[in-house]
Design a protein around this motif. Structure first.
Motif: not given
Length: 458
Positions: A133-138, A204-211
């Motif tokens: 699973i990856q994470f991102g912000l809209v 969507i911009a993909i970043g680390s979970k922490e970011q």
């Protein structure tokens, strides 16, 4: 001469008053022009500015909602991977071929071959035994859809305002978990905190979970409290120039001490400085400062949760076009409710049935044994800002006028019985104030008969 002037003034005043009255004509029963102003309802309130819940209490309420509502998920608590069977089950639940026919706008039915084409876009054969699973912000408002396509399809009634592929929308700075991509790589299957569907990968911009999750809790923060707020024009970074920010978005606030006195070529003295997510060319997450003019509708922290503020927030959407699944750059009935309460910090399920049947908040429920008198008594005891639930619909209670309960809601149709035992069928297609009792929820049922729950978030 003085008498003539007096007569002219009286005639002008009467003419202006008559003209103003004549200009307001509506097919909504009992609706008066003054009721379309938030102050009409706010002045009727007692303890209008009393704090109903503070920020800490709302945070506790949100935790209870997540614990009680299975359709809501804390993204940061998701597993690191999904197994193939798990991801396949999610994919099939989101993008199942409906049992009833669907049609295009020209009236032609979606054929089995065309359904095969939509199913092929899901890239099910590319699912690996284990998917991280990856994470991102809209980075811009984006549509969340049932299939990875912009095609619009409709049910047999062919109401082209109701695109059956439209599910909801995600807003700038919303966090998502990225699960899968479409065959053409143009779409991503994502979890938001309360829904799952397909969004454009470019949004969507993909970043680390922490970011991602450090950003969502960063303080101090501002909240967009207008129906639609826009960033300042930016000739240097097009992606954040006049960017639309919908109601209830939480954004980290920066200061000139962080950015200096020149932000993308503009002095920030007359603006709020916020941090926005930015998508790099490779799809990865970056952050940038952006300016929101101080003339925009913004609040430092969440709005105080008061009855007066609930009404004020609701009326900021008055007249906005109805958008099924957040279509038409608007929202539907549950989006309307969710965004009002999001500006106070509340997080809620996406669909009206999930909200109305949900156990969070204080609930009064009705069943087939409930009488009309039972319902009327409960409505009369409801408080302004309480939520009224009907099958497939929700409205916000405004109060009583001449023993008639009124509500504000984002609604598609207008139906009510006529004096000749007929049925008036009209169109609302927007956010509007209406009485409850004279209207039907559908051709067969009045709103009163259809009412199944009253929910209070106080």
């Amino acid at each position: 001469m003085r008498k003539l002037l007096l007569l002219l003034c009286c005639w002008c005043s009467a003419t202006v008053a008559a003209f103003a009255e004549e200009q307001f004509s509506t097919d909504v029963p009992l609706l008066r022009q003054e009721q379309l102003n938030s102050t009409f309802w706010q002045t009727k309130l007692t303890a209008a500015n009393k704090l109903l819940l503070n920020a800490e209490q709302i945070a506790v309420r949100n935790q209870q909602t997540f614990n009680q509502q299975t359709e809501m998920r804390l993204l940061q608590n998701l597993p690191a991977h999904y197994k193939k069977a798990e991801l396949t089950a999610i994919l099939q639940a989101v993008s199942s071929v409906p049992e009833t026919p669907r049609f295009y706008a020209d009236g032609s039915e979606v054929t089995p071959k065309q359904w095969q084409g939509y199913t092929a876009l899901l890239a099910q054969k590319q699912i690996k035994p284990k998917t991280a699973i990856q994470f991102g912000l809209v980075v811009k408002r984006t549509a969340l859809r049932a299939f990875p396509t912009d095609d619009r399809v409709f049910n047999a009634q062919l109401n082209t305002d109701l695109d059956r592929f439209a599910e909801t929308a995600l807003f700038v700075a919303d966090a998502v978990a990225v699960l899968h991509h479409s065959q053409d790589k143009q779409w991503l299957l994502v979890h938001s905190f309360n829904y799952t569907g397909w969004v454009r990968a470019a949004d969507i911009a993909i970043g680390s979970k922490e970011q991602v999750f450090a950003y969502t809790v960063k303080e101090p923060f501002l909240v967009t409290t207008g129906a639609k707020v826009r960033t300042a024009y930016n000739p240097e970074v097009e992606a954040i120039s006049e960017l639309q920010l919908d109601m209830g978005i939480r954004l980290p606030q920066l200061s000139a001490a962080d950015t200096g006195f020149k932000v993308h070529g503009q002095n920030p003295a007359a603006s709020y400085i916020v941090q926005l997510p930015l998508r790099r060319a490779d799809g990865s997450l970056a952050f940038t400062a952006a300016l929101i003019p101080r003339s925009e509708d913004i609040h430092r922290g969440y709005l105080p949760f008061t009855a007066s503020n609930i009404v004020a927030q609701a009326f900021k959407f008055l007249g906005e076009r109805y958008g099924w699944g957040h279509d038409y750059n608007g929202r539907d009935c549950t989006g309307f409710i969710s965004e009002i309460f999001r500006s106070f910090g509340f997080l809620m399920p996406r669909n009206s049935g999930q909200q109305g049947n949900g156990t969070y908040g204080s609930n009064i429920r009705f069943d087939s044994q409930s009488s009309k008198d039972d319902k009327l008594t409960a409505i009369q005891q409801a408080q302004v800002g309480d939520l009224l639930y009907f099958p497939g619909h929700v409205s916000l209670y405004l109060g009583m006028v001449n023993e008639q309960p009124f509500m504000i809601h984002d609604v598609n149709t207008l139906v009510y019985p006529t004096t000749d035992s007929g049925l008036y069928v009209g169109t609302l297609n927007g956010v509007v104030v209406t009485p409850l009792l004279p209207l039907n929820a559908n051709p067969e049922q009045s709103y009163l008969d259809a009412l199944y729950a009253i929910k209070s978030l106080r």
